[in-house]
Write a protein that holds these residues in place. Sequence first.
Motif, PDB file in Angstrom:
ATOM      1  N   LYS A 199      -7.546   2.900 -15.642  1.00  0.00           N
ATOM      2  CA  LYS A 199      -6.703   1.744 -15.967  1.00  0.00           C
ATOM      3  C   LYS A 199      -5.567   1.601 -14.955  1.00  0.00           C
ATOM      4  O   LYS A 199      -5.269   0.484 -14.495  1.00  0.00           O
ATOM      5  CB  LYS A 199      -6.126   1.905 -17.375  1.00  0.00           C
ATOM      6  CG  LYS A 199      -5.281   0.718 -17.821  1.00  0.00           C
ATOM      7  CD  LYS A 199      -4.786   0.891 -19.243  1.00  0.00           C
ATOM      8  CE  LYS A 199      -3.944  -0.319 -19.663  1.00  0.00           C
ATOM      9  NZ  LYS A 199      -3.444  -0.193 -21.050  1.00  0.00           N
ATOM     10  N   VAL A 200      -4.940   2.725 -14.597  1.00  0.00           N
ATOM     11  CA  VAL A 200      -3.863   2.678 -13.604  1.00  0.00           C
ATOM     12  C   VAL A 200      -4.403   2.209 -12.250  1.00  0.00           C
ATOM     13  O   VAL A 200      -3.779   1.386 -11.557  1.00  0.00           O
ATOM     14  CB  VAL A 200      -3.182   4.050 -13.478  1.00  0.00           C
ATOM     15  CG1 VAL A 200      -2.221   4.074 -12.285  1.00  0.00           C
ATOM     16  CG2 VAL A 200      -2.444   4.398 -14.764  1.00  0.00           C
ATOM     17  N   ALA A 201      -5.575   2.727 -11.873  1.00  0.00           N
ATOM     18  CA  ALA A 201      -6.172   2.336 -10.595  1.00  0.00           C
ATOM     19  C   ALA A 201      -6.506   0.840 -10.590  1.00  0.00           C
ATOM     20  O   ALA A 201      -6.283   0.142  -9.600  1.00  0.00           O
ATOM     21  CB  ALA A 201      -7.419   3.169 -10.324  1.00  0.00           C
ATOM     22  N   ALA A 202      -7.036   0.345 -11.724  1.00  0.00           N
ATOM     23  CA  ALA A 202      -7.371  -1.071 -11.819  1.00  0.00           C
ATOM     24  C   ALA A 202      -6.115  -1.941 -11.745  1.00  0.00           C
ATOM     25  O   ALA A 202      -6.097  -2.994 -11.091  1.00  0.00           O
ATOM     26  CB  ALA A 202      -8.131  -1.337 -13.111  1.00  0.00           C
ATOM     27  N   ARG A 233       0.836  -1.211   0.000  1.00  0.00           N
ATOM     28  CA  ARG A 233       0.000   0.000   0.000  1.00  0.00           C
ATOM     29  C   ARG A 233       0.864   1.252   0.000  1.00  0.00           C
ATOM     30  O   ARG A 233       0.560   2.242  -0.682  1.00  0.00           O
ATOM     31  CB  ARG A 233      -0.924  -0.022   1.222  1.00  0.00           C
ATOM     32  CG  ARG A 233      -2.003   1.072   1.214  1.00  0.00           C
ATOM     33  CD  ARG A 233      -2.933   0.909   2.385  1.00  0.00           C
ATOM     34  NE  ARG A 233      -3.559  -0.400   2.360  1.00  0.00           N
ATOM     35  CZ  ARG A 233      -4.642  -0.688   1.644  1.00  0.00           C
ATOM     36  NH1 ARG A 233      -5.187   0.256   0.885  1.00  0.00           N
ATOM     37  NH2 ARG A 233      -5.166  -1.890   1.668  1.00  0.00           N
ATOM     38  N   ALA A 234       1.927   1.252   0.760  1.00  0.00           N
ATOM     39  CA  ALA A 234       2.809   2.412   0.783  1.00  0.00           C
ATOM     40  C   ALA A 234       3.488   2.600  -0.564  1.00  0.00           C
ATOM     41  O   ALA A 234       3.685   3.748  -1.027  1.00  0.00           O
ATOM     42  CB  ALA A 234       3.869   2.228   1.882  1.00  0.00           C
ATOM     43  N   VAL A 235       3.846   1.496  -1.230  1.00  0.00           N
ATOM     44  CA  VAL A 235       4.457   1.595  -2.567  1.00  0.00           C
ATOM     45  C   VAL A 235       3.465   2.191  -3.553  1.00  0.00           C
ATOM     46  O   VAL A 235       3.818   3.018  -4.406  1.00  0.00           O
ATOM     47  CB  VAL A 235       4.930   0.205  -3.031  1.00  0.00           C
ATOM     48  CG1 VAL A 235       5.432   0.262  -4.468  1.00  0.00           C
ATOM     49  CG2 VAL A 235       6.031  -0.316  -2.114  1.00  0.00           C
ATOM     50  N   ARG A 236       2.203   1.763  -3.413  1.00  0.00           N
ATOM     51  CA  ARG A 236       1.192   2.305  -4.332  1.00  0.00           C
ATOM     52  C   ARG A 236       1.014   3.801  -4.124  1.00  0.00           C
ATOM     53  O   ARG A 236       0.960   4.573  -5.089  1.00  0.00           O
ATOM     54  CB  ARG A 236      -0.138   1.585  -4.097  1.00  0.00           C
ATOM     55  CG  ARG A 236      -1.269   2.150  -4.954  1.00  0.00           C
ATOM     56  CD  ARG A 236      -2.563   1.427  -4.722  1.00  0.00           C
ATOM     57  NE  ARG A 236      -3.631   1.990  -5.529  1.00  0.00           N
ATOM     58  CZ  ARG A 236      -4.891   1.526  -5.563  1.00  0.00           C
ATOM     59  NH1 ARG A 236      -5.205   0.481  -4.807  1.00  0.00           N
ATOM     60  NH2 ARG A 236      -5.796   2.092  -6.330  1.00  0.00           N
ATOM     61  N   GLU A 237       0.942   4.205  -2.876  1.00  0.00           N
ATOM     62  CA  GLU A 237       0.768   5.634  -2.596  1.00  0.00           C
ATOM     63  C   GLU A 237       1.977   6.434  -3.066  1.00  0.00           C
ATOM     64  O   GLU A 237       1.841   7.602  -3.462  1.00  0.00           O
ATOM     65  CB  GLU A 237       0.557   5.832  -1.096  1.00  0.00           C
ATOM     66  CG  GLU A 237      -0.761   5.248  -0.587  1.00  0.00           C
ATOM     67  CD  GLU A 237      -0.892   5.380   0.917  1.00  0.00           C
ATOM     68  OE1 GLU A 237       0.100   5.813   1.553  1.00  0.00           O
ATOM     69  OE2 GLU A 237      -1.965   5.046   1.450  1.00  0.00           O
ATOM     70  N   ALA A 238       3.154   5.827  -3.045  1.00  0.00           N
ATOM     71  CA  ALA A 238       4.364   6.553  -3.418  1.00  0.00           C
ATOM     72  C   ALA A 238       4.535   6.669  -4.922  1.00  0.00           C
ATOM     73  O   ALA A 238       5.091   7.666  -5.416  1.00  0.00           O
ATOM     74  CB  ALA A 238       5.593   5.853  -2.814  1.00  0.00           C
ATOM     75  N   HIS A 239       4.041   5.697  -5.695  1.00  0.00           N
ATOM     76  CA  HIS A 239       4.334   5.669  -7.132  1.00  0.00           C
ATOM     77  C   HIS A 239       3.108   5.887  -8.017  1.00  0.00           C
ATOM     78  O   HIS A 239       3.260   6.190  -9.202  1.00  0.00           O
ATOM     79  CB  HIS A 239       4.973   4.327  -7.506  1.00  0.00           C
ATOM     80  CG  HIS A 239       6.311   4.116  -6.866  1.00  0.00           C
ATOM     81  ND1 HIS A 239       7.460   4.712  -7.327  1.00  0.00           N
ATOM     82  CD2 HIS A 239       6.680   3.378  -5.776  1.00  0.00           C
ATOM     83  CE1 HIS A 239       8.487   4.351  -6.581  1.00  0.00           C
ATOM     84  NE2 HIS A 239       8.045   3.544  -5.618  1.00  0.00           N
ATOM     85  N   GLU A 240       1.909   5.725  -7.467  1.00  0.00           N
ATOM     86  CA  GLU A 240       0.727   5.924  -8.320  1.00  0.00           C
ATOM     87  C   GLU A 240       0.631   7.373  -8.795  1.00  0.00           C
ATOM     88  O   GLU A 240       0.303   7.629  -9.965  1.00  0.00           O
ATOM     89  CB  GLU A 240      -0.535   5.534  -7.552  1.00  0.00           C
ATOM     90  CG  GLU A 240      -1.793   5.578  -8.425  1.00  0.00           C
ATOM     91  CD  GLU A 240      -3.023   5.072  -7.677  1.00  0.00           C
ATOM     92  OE1 GLU A 240      -4.080   4.956  -8.321  1.00  0.00           O
ATOM     93  OE2 GLU A 240      -2.920   4.791  -6.462  1.00  0.00           O
ATOM     94  N   ALA A 241       0.945   8.318  -7.928  1.00  0.00           N
ATOM     95  CA  ALA A 241       0.898   9.735  -8.324  1.00  0.00           C
ATOM     96  C   ALA A 241       1.924  10.029  -9.415  1.00  0.00           C
ATOM     97  O   ALA A 241       1.650  10.800 -10.361  1.00  0.00           O
ATOM     98  CB  ALA A 241       1.143  10.624  -7.107  1.00  0.00           C
ATOM     99  N   GLU A 242       3.089   9.399  -9.345  1.00  0.00           N
ATOM    100  CA  GLU A 242       4.108   9.593 -10.376  1.00  0.00           C
ATOM    101  C   GLU A 242       3.638   9.044 -11.717  1.00  0.00           C
ATOM    102  O   GLU A 242       3.879   9.654 -12.775  1.00  0.00           O
ATOM    103  CB  GLU A 242       5.412   8.926  -9.949  1.00  0.00           C
ATOM    104  CG  GLU A 242       6.040   9.537  -8.698  1.00  0.00           C
ATOM    105  CD  GLU A 242       7.334   8.838  -8.320  1.00  0.00           C
ATOM    106  OE1 GLU A 242       7.759   7.950  -9.102  1.00  0.00           O
ATOM    107  OE2 GLU A 242       7.917   9.180  -7.268  1.00  0.00           O
ATOM    108  N   LEU A 243       2.983   7.880 -11.691  1.00  0.00           N
ATOM    109  CA  LEU A 243       2.466   7.308 -12.939  1.00  0.00           C
ATOM    110  C   LEU A 243       1.418   8.219 -13.572  1.00  0.00           C
ATOM    111  O   LEU A 243       1.433   8.458 -14.796  1.00  0.00           O
ATOM    112  CB  LEU A 243       1.865   5.924 -12.652  1.00  0.00           C
ATOM    113  CG  LEU A 243       2.852   4.809 -12.295  1.00  0.00           C
ATOM    114  CD1 LEU A 243       2.092   3.551 -11.894  1.00  0.00           C
ATOM    115  CD2 LEU A 243       3.760   4.522 -13.481  1.00  0.00           C
ATOM    116  N   LEU A 244       0.520   8.715 -12.732  1.00  0.00           N
ATOM    117  CA  LEU A 244      -0.523   9.599 -13.263  1.00  0.00           C
ATOM    118  C   LEU A 244       0.074  10.897 -13.797  1.00  0.00           C
ATOM    119  O   LEU A 244      -0.374  11.431 -14.823  1.00  0.00           O
ATOM    120  CB  LEU A 244      -1.551   9.891 -12.171  1.00  0.00           C
ATOM    121  CG  LEU A 244      -2.387   8.684 -11.706  1.00  0.00           C
ATOM    122  CD1 LEU A 244      -3.316   9.087 -10.578  1.00  0.00           C
ATOM    123  CD2 LEU A 244      -3.176   8.100 -12.876  1.00  0.00           C
ATOM    124  N   SER A 245       1.099  11.415 -13.098  1.00  0.00           N
ATOM    125  CA  SER A 245       1.748  12.643 -13.576  1.00  0.00           C
ATOM    126  C   SER A 245       2.427  12.395 -14.916  1.00  0.00           C
ATOM    127  O   SER A 245       2.350  13.240 -15.839  1.00  0.00           O
ATOM    128  CB  SER A 245       2.773  13.109 -12.547  1.00  0.00           C
ATOM    129  OG  SER A 245       3.489  14.230 -13.027  1.00  0.00           O
TER     130      SER A 245
END
Length: 238
Positions: free
Chosen positions: A43-46, A1-13
């Motif tokens: 798609k990224v969220a899924a 979960r911490a990895v997702r919070e750290a990198h999901e924003a970067e992917l979306l950016s």
Amino acid sequence: RAVREAHEAELLSYCEEYYASKGDRAITRPLQIPKTMEEQKDKVAAACESLMTKTEEERQASIKALRLQLVRTSRALNSLGSCAFEHIASCARTAVVAAAAAASSKHASLAADLAHKRDVHQQSLKPSLRNPANKGEKLALEQAEVQRSEAAQSAAKSMRDDLLHIETTHADSFIRQIVHVSETLVRLLDATLTPEDLQPTDEPPIAAHYAIKKKMRMEQRDQLAQACTDPVAEGRCG
């Protein structure tokens, strides 16, 4: 979960930069890249959710496997003490028997010689020894039998002392081994991770099925432990 919070924003950016720089150009890989940024977010969220689900499944499987291993280890440790004691006792018995056989072999020739002399003395006893003329022969035979008897008693005493020395020596070695192994087993058990040491989970406890005889032995052991008034030593072996 911490990895997702750290990198999901970067992917979306990164995706937002792509859609902003793309402009009105057509997407070259429409099967892999969504048409709009909103679809890309979904798609990224899924994808992240799928990875999270897979990670959680693997974590739960690993926890279950670890608990099963700890249960098997705990059951094996229940027999470790008796197995170690039986091994030490068996080795001690074997060593004592071998040493006693060697001592008996050392005295065997003397015992055989004394037994042969006794047979000779018995065969030498005859009615003619009552004759006063054979008094010297009778006294010589009596003296020889006395010497043989004293030698036999001395040999028996020597054999007894040798066997006692063997028993005492091996008993002392047995006690030292038991003390050493007991301390080692206590340290091993104290350092071993058990299911009770883990944090509780939502999973139901693993049912342990025992045979009737083993259940009776366990109940008897618990009753004896409860009835015992001796103080329990520090550690986890109480």
